[in-house]
Design an enzyme around this catalytic site. Structure first.
Site, mmCIF file in Angstrom:
data_model
loop_
_atom_site.group_PDB
_atom_site.id
_atom_site.type_symbol
_atom_site.label_atom_id
_atom_site.label_comp_id
_atom_site.label_asym_id
_atom_site.label_seq_id
_atom_site.Cartn_x
_atom_site.Cartn_y
_atom_site.Cartn_z
ATOM 1 N N CYS A 108 1.162 13.703 -5.396
ATOM 2 C CA CYS A 108 0.062 13.153 -6.183
ATOM 3 C C CYS A 108 -0.422 14.084 -7.298
ATOM 4 O O CYS A 108 -1.075 13.643 -8.237
ATOM 5 C CB CYS A 108 -1.118 12.801 -5.282
ATOM 6 S SG CYS A 108 -0.718 11.552 -4.047
ATOM 7 N N ARG A 241 -10.755 -7.035 -8.021
ATOM 8 C CA ARG A 241 -10.123 -7.670 -6.857
ATOM 9 C C ARG A 241 -10.819 -7.212 -5.569
ATOM 10 O O ARG A 241 -10.215 -6.601 -4.698
ATOM 11 C CB ARG A 241 -8.641 -7.298 -6.808
ATOM 12 C CG ARG A 241 -7.827 -7.864 -7.971
ATOM 13 C CD ARG A 241 -6.585 -7.023 -8.259
ATOM 14 N NE ARG A 241 -5.756 -6.762 -7.113
ATOM 15 C CZ ARG A 241 -4.677 -7.466 -6.771
ATOM 16 N NH1 ARG A 241 -4.287 -8.478 -7.509
ATOM 17 N NH2 ARG A 241 -3.952 -7.128 -5.710
ATOM 18 N N VAL A 242 -12.090 -7.495 -5.459
ATOM 19 C CA VAL A 242 -12.837 -7.014 -4.308
ATOM 20 C C VAL A 242 -13.825 -8.079 -3.839
ATOM 21 O O VAL A 242 -14.375 -8.830 -4.643
ATOM 22 C CB VAL A 242 -13.581 -5.697 -4.666
ATOM 23 C CG1 VAL A 242 -14.598 -5.915 -5.779
ATOM 24 C CG2 VAL A 242 -14.244 -5.081 -3.437
ATOM 25 N N ALA A 263 -8.177 -0.617 4.266
ATOM 26 C CA ALA A 263 -7.605 -0.930 2.956
ATOM 27 C C ALA A 263 -8.675 -0.920 1.874
ATOM 28 O O ALA A 263 -8.388 -0.695 0.693
ATOM 29 C CB ALA A 263 -6.912 -2.292 3.000
ATOM 30 N N SER A 267 -7.264 4.167 -1.527
ATOM 31 C CA SER A 267 -6.702 3.754 -2.812
ATOM 32 C C SER A 267 -5.576 2.748 -2.595
ATOM 33 O O SER A 267 -5.068 2.585 -1.486
ATOM 34 C CB SER A 267 -6.170 4.967 -3.584
ATOM 35 O OG SER A 267 -5.131 5.600 -2.847
ATOM 36 N N HIS A 368 -4.008 4.007 -7.976
ATOM 37 C CA HIS A 368 -3.446 5.334 -7.762
ATOM 38 C C HIS A 368 -1.913 5.302 -7.855
ATOM 39 O O HIS A 368 -1.223 5.387 -6.850
ATOM 40 C CB HIS A 368 -3.904 5.854 -6.394
ATOM 41 C CG HIS A 368 -3.439 7.228 -6.046
ATOM 42 N ND1 HIS A 368 -3.024 8.158 -6.972
ATOM 43 C CD2 HIS A 368 -3.325 7.846 -4.827
ATOM 44 C CE1 HIS A 368 -2.678 9.273 -6.357
ATOM 45 N NE2 HIS A 368 -2.854 9.099 -5.058
ATOM 46 N N CYS A 396 -5.640 16.175 -4.626
ATOM 47 C CA CYS A 396 -4.899 16.678 -3.472
ATOM 48 C C CYS A 396 -3.504 16.068 -3.457
ATOM 49 O O CYS A 396 -3.268 15.023 -4.056
ATOM 50 C CB CYS A 396 -5.631 16.362 -2.175
ATOM 51 S SG CYS A 396 -5.982 14.615 -1.894
#
Length: 410
Positions: A108, A241-242, A263, A267, A368, A396
Site C-alpha cells: 500500500c 454508495r452508502v 465492509a 476500505s 483504496h 501503512c
C-alpha cells in the site's frame, strides 16, 4: 603490519534544512477518480490508468514531455498486467522511449515510496525532473493456478487480490485480522469504527459539495462497445454508495464472534492512478513552472507484521524529529484509511487532533487502489493546504511497514 596512519573520514548526517539541501518541489499533482471494484473503470488496465494520470500531470505542469527523464510508478498486483507496468504507462502517455522507468511495489505504500525515490534522486542530482505516482486496477487482478497442477479431480485457484495484496504471509491470514488484533490491543470498539467510517463518508460528500477535489482530478474516458460513446468518469463513486441505516447491522468479516471490522468501516477494492512531477526549485525556474509545494522530508518505519495498522506511529515520530516540526505545527494529516481502526489507532498513540486528520474523507469512503493510495494522499495535500502550511501523508503497508512524507504548500 603497516605502521602508516589510517585516514579517518567523518560523514555528517544529512539535515533537511533549506540551507543544507536542494529544495525539491512539486510542480504538478493529479489523480484519476477511483472506480469501484468491477465497476466503471474496470475495462482499463493499471498501466492505462497510469498513462491517463501521467499525461494529465505533464499537461498541467506546462512542460514538454521530453523534460521528464525518469518515472517511478507504484503497482502492487502485477499478475497479468504485463511486462514492466511503469514502462507501459509511460509509453502509453506519450513520453519519450528514452525515459527511464521503474515499477515500485511496497504494497500500500508503493505510490508514496515512488515519490520518496524521486525526491532522493533529485537531492542526489541524478535527474532534473522526475514523475512519480501509483496505479492499480484491482478489477483486473487474475486468479492464480499453480504450474503443473493436474486438472484431474478439479483445480484450486487463488485470488491474486488477496494473495499478493491483502494476505499476511507470516500469520497466514487476511490483513483484516491484523486490524482486529489492533482494535483488541487498543480497546477500539465496533461502534467507534462505525462512527469514524460514517464521518469519513460525510466528510467526502461535503468535500465534493464544496468542490475541494476539482483541482486534483482528471476525468477518465472508458471505451464502450463500438458505436457507443465513451463513458466519462469524472468523480469518485464510493462516497455515494452508502446506506447509513444499515451500517450498524453489517456483519463482521474477519472475526464472527466479538469482531469489529465490517465492509462498512474498512476500505473498498478500487481502480485508479495518481501522478506527481517533482523537480528542484532552481530547475522549476528554468522550466518556468510554478512550484505548488515543497517536499520537506520523508521517513519509513517498520514493526511486527501483525501490527501493520500502527506502523505510521513508528514512521511519523521519526519524520517529526528529522524535520524539527512539532505535531501541532502540522495543519493537515492524510493517514490512509485501510481500515477505520488504522486512523483511530494512530490518532490515539500519537495524540493527534482528529479535526486535522482526513478532513475531506479518506479511503473508507473514497476508495483504496492499493498501488495508487500513497501518492493520492500527497496529491490531496498539495491541493488542500494553504500557503505556508505543512501537511503529513502517512500510509501503512502489509508486512508491518509504513511510509510518511511531509510537504509545505508554497
Amino acid at each position: 603490519m603497516s605502521s602508516k596512519p589510517l585516514m579517518v573520514i567523518q560523514i555528517s548526517k544529512r539535515l533537511y534544512s533549506s540551507a543544507s539541501k536542494k529544495d525539491v518541489v512539486i510542480i504538478s499533482a493529479v489523480r484519476t477518480p477511483m472506480g469501484p471494484f468491477l465497476g466503471s473503470m474496470a475495462p482499463l488496465t493499471a498501466p492505462r490508468l497510469g498513462a491517463i494520470a501521467i499525461e494529465a500531470a505533464v499537461e498541467r505542469a506546462g512542460i514538454p514531455k521530453e523534460e521528464i527523464k525518469e518515472v517511478f510508478m507504484g503497482n502492487v498486483c502485477q499478475g497479468g498486467v504485463g511486462q514492466a507496468p511503469a514502462r507501459q504507462a509511460t509509453i502509453f502517455a506519450g513520453l519519450p522511449k528514452s525515459t527511464i522507468c521503474t515499477t515500485v511495489n511496497k504494497v500500500c505504500s508503493s505510490g508514496m515510496k515512488s515519490v520518496m525515490f524521486a525526491t532522493q534522486s533529485l537531492l542526489l542530482g541524478d535527474q532534473d525532473v522526475i514523475l512519480a505516482g501509483g496505479m492499480e486496477s484491482m478489477s483486473n487482478v487474475p486468479y492464480y493456478m499453480k504450474r503443473g497442477q493436474t486438472p484431474y479431480g478439479g483445480v484450486n485457484l487463488s485470488d491474486g487480490v488477496v494473495l499478493d495484496g491483502l494476505w499476511d504471509v507470516y500469520n497466514k491470514f487476511h490483513m483484516g485480522n491484523c486490524a482486529e488484533n489492533t482494535a483488541k490491543k487498543l480497546n477500539i470498539s465496533r461502534q467507534q469504527q462505525d462512527e469514524y467510517a460514517i464521518n469519513s463518508y460525510k466528510r467526502s460528500a461535503e468535500g465534493y459539495k464544496n468542490n475541494v477535489y476539482a483541482s486534483e482530478l482528471v476525468a477518465v474516458n472508458v471505451p464502450q462497445k463500438r458505436g457507443t460513446p465513451d463513458l466519462v468518469v469524472a468523480a469518485d463513486e464510493e462516497y455515494k454508495r452508502v446506506n447509513f441505516d444499515k451500517f450498524g447491522k453489517l456483519a463482521t468479516v474477519f472475526q464472527r464472534e466479538n469482531g469489529t471490522v465490517t465492509a462498512g468501516n474498512a476500505s473498498t477494492l478500487n481502480d485508479g492512478a495518481a501522478a506527481l512531477i517533482l523537480t528542484t526549485s532552481e530547475n522549476a525556474k528554468r522550466l518556468n513552472a510554478k512550484p505548488l509545494a515543497r517536499v520537506v522530508s520523508y521517513q519509513d518505519g517498520e514493526c511486527d507484521p501483525v501490527d501493520f495498522p500502527i506502523a505510521p506511529a513508528v514512521a511519523i515520530p521519526k519524520l517529526l524529529e528529522k524535520t524539527g516540526v512539532s505535531k501541532d505545527e502540522v495543519a493537515m494529516w492524510e493517514i490512509n484509511e485501510a481500515f477505520s481502526v488504522v486512523v483511530l489507532a494512530n490518532q490515539q498513540i500519537l495524540g493527534l487532533n482528529p479535526d486535522k486528520i482526513n478532513i475531506h474523507g479518506g479511503a473508507v469512503s473514497l476508495g483504496h487502489p492499493i498501488g495508487m493510495s500513497g501518492a493520492r494522499l500527497i496529491v490531496h495535500l498539495v491541493h488542500s493546504l494553504k500557503s505556508g502550511e505543512k501537511g503529513v501523508a502517512a500510509i501503512c503497508n502489509g508486512g508491518g511497514g509504513a511510509s510518511s512524507v511531509m510537504i509545505e504548500k508554497l
